[in-house]
Design an enzyme around this catalytic site. Structure first.
Site, mmCIF file in Angstrom:
data_model
loop_
_atom_site.group_PDB
_atom_site.id
_atom_site.type_symbol
_atom_site.label_atom_id
_atom_site.label_comp_id
_atom_site.label_asym_id
_atom_site.label_seq_id
_atom_site.Cartn_x
_atom_site.Cartn_y
_atom_site.Cartn_z
ATOM 1 N N ARG A 170 28.848 10.651 28.583
ATOM 2 C CA ARG A 170 28.524 9.691 29.643
ATOM 3 C C ARG A 170 28.508 10.247 31.055
ATOM 4 N NH1 ARG A 170 32.474 5.144 27.549
ATOM 5 N NH2 ARG A 170 33.524 7.071 26.956
ATOM 6 N N TYR A 222 43.563 7.021 12.995
ATOM 7 C CA TYR A 222 42.599 5.961 13.353
ATOM 8 C C TYR A 222 42.398 4.975 12.204
ATOM 9 C CZ TYR A 222 41.229 8.273 17.719
ATOM 10 O OH TYR A 222 41.234 8.805 18.979
ATOM 11 N N ARG A 239 33.060 17.525 24.468
ATOM 12 C CA ARG A 239 32.374 16.353 25.043
ATOM 13 C C ARG A 239 31.348 16.745 26.097
ATOM 14 N NH1 ARG A 239 35.153 11.111 24.165
ATOM 15 N NH2 ARG A 239 35.611 11.316 21.970
ATOM 16 N N ASP A 291 30.510 11.721 15.702
ATOM 17 C CA ASP A 291 31.887 11.316 16.018
ATOM 18 C C ASP A 291 32.765 11.596 14.812
ATOM 19 O OD1 ASP A 291 33.340 9.741 18.308
ATOM 20 O OD2 ASP A 291 34.219 9.103 16.415
ATOM 21 N N ARG A 317 21.347 6.841 25.380
ATOM 22 C CA ARG A 317 22.349 5.946 24.793
ATOM 23 C C ARG A 317 21.891 4.489 24.887
ATOM 24 N NH1 ARG A 317 25.483 2.893 23.161
ATOM 25 N NH2 ARG A 317 27.742 2.760 23.314
#
Ligand code: 1CP
Length: 349
Positions: free
Chosen positions: A37, A156, A33, A83, A46
């Site tokens: 952010r 998921y 990562r 992702d 973004r």
């Protein structure tokens, strides 16, 4: 180690040399990562991209955010910005990312026959991102492609969201054959996806099994080892010896079996596993990566310094890639990442 093919060892990337089993004097590093952010330049892109999925499927902007951390901190590898959930999305599952809430999928427990043509067509922008990044990245830096490992992606898909995955885990226990069928399809699709990333220019690929720690012990080999071994074999059938990194987060006592039985060139170690013990299991078989607690990076200062030194000691003379035990926490000050980069660059063994 399977990859002994060092064609021009003196000019090869530091990162690739470590994956090939060399105990390099300087330690290559990247961070899970690393694009995200915590970086103001990421937040700016973004915002302009629209939704998170729009960013994943916009090659120009996805390439830009892939390169941002390398430009700022000089990591030895960039990781493709995408992702793990683009795979179920390209297989036809409904997916959205809600602001502040993470991913939401329309839960499903099975897949029809994979239509590879439409699957690859949907993912074409990802391959285009890989091409662009490889063209823009310096020759001494590596580009890592990635995918989720089948167990984690299946969690998921079945649950429809992150969390404790109780629905998915119960389904796996009650319907092992149905889970096998789902994982088999995901295994095939994931191998195909990674082979296309490699064809587009990835120098290594990582399989993220972020929820390996949720598998009951009796099922670990079936859920986390066999599918990864199958993907490694499918990649090697096309690209012999190509370096695959496996990250079975939370594997604990199963790290040894994972290293012995999957054929990965490098194993990612979370912060809960003892690095020196995993490195001992991996000696002569695989390189090791990771183990710094993301909270130590968030803390910075003396804590970060002490934890970084501990990791260097624990890695000893193993072929080693410096990384976190999981992703960068979004509140992490970029100055702490810069301080970590300096600590790693000062170190020689
Ligand atoms: O709005 C945003 O910016 C969304 C935050 C975000 C980001 C930056 C998500 C949503 N995904 C990503 C990028 C991402 N995801 C990368 C990019 C490359 C890099 O590392 O810099 C990678 C490799 C991933 C992989 C990924 N996605 C994993 C495996 C690694 C891990 O963290 O365990 C997982 C589990 C996901 C699912 C996912 N995507 C996003 C979130 C918030 C989550 C976790 C959801 C949850 O379980 O709660």
């Amino acid at each position: 180690m399977q990859n002994k093919v060092l064609i021009r060892p003196e000019t090869e990337k530091l990162f690739t040399r470590a994956l090939n089993g060399e105990a390099t004097r300087e330690i290559p590093f990247w961070l899970m990562r690393q694009a995200g952010r915590y970086l103001p330049e990421y937040r700016a892109v973004r915002e302009k991209a629209g939704s998170f999925l729009d960013l994943c499927f916009n090659p120009e902007l996805a390439a830009e955010v892939t390169l941002q951390p390398v430009a700022r901190f000089g990591m030895d590898a960039a990781i493709l910005f995408s992702d793990i959930l683009v795979v179920p999305y390209a297989l036809g599952q409904k997916l959205s990312f809600e602001a502040g809430e993470g991913p939401r999928l329309a839960p499903q427990t099975r897949l029809d026959e994979v239509d590879f043509e439409s699957f690859c067509a949907k993912l074409a922008p990802v391959f285009e991102t890989v091409k662009r990044v490889r063209n823009e990245l310096a020759g001494d830096k590596a580009l890592i492609g990635f995918a989720g490992a089948p167990w984690t992606v299946a969690c998921y898909m079945i649950e429809g969201r992150g969390g404790n995955f109780e629905t998915a885990r119960q389904f796996a226990l009650e319907n092992p054959a149905a889970l096998d069928a789902l994982v088999a399809k995901l295994t095939e699709a994931t191998a195909c996806y990674l082979i296309k990333q490699i064809a587009a220019g990835a120098d290594a690929v990582q399989l993220f099994d972020s929820w390996a720690g949720l598998v009951p012990a009796a099922h670990f080999a079936r859920r986390c080892i066999a599918p990864v071994r199958a993907i490694v074999q499918k990649i090697h059938a096309v690209y012999p010896g190509f370096p695959v990194i496996g990250f079975p987060r939370g594997a604990g006592l199963f790290y040894r079996d994972y290293i012995d039985d999957t054929g990965v060139a490098c194993v990612g170690v979370d912060q809960h596993a003892p690095l020196e013990k995993v490195a001992a299991c991996a000696a002569g078989r695989a390189a090791v990566q990771g183990n710094l607690d993301p909270l130590a990076l968030l803390a910075g200062g003396k804590t970060l310094e002490a934890e970084t030194k501990r990791i260097f000691d624990a890695a000893g003379n193993a072929p080693f890639v410096f990384n976190l035990g999981h992703g960068v926490i979004k509140e992490t000050p970029p100055a702490h990442v810069a301080a970590l980069a300096r600590l790693i660059r000062e170190f020689r063994r």
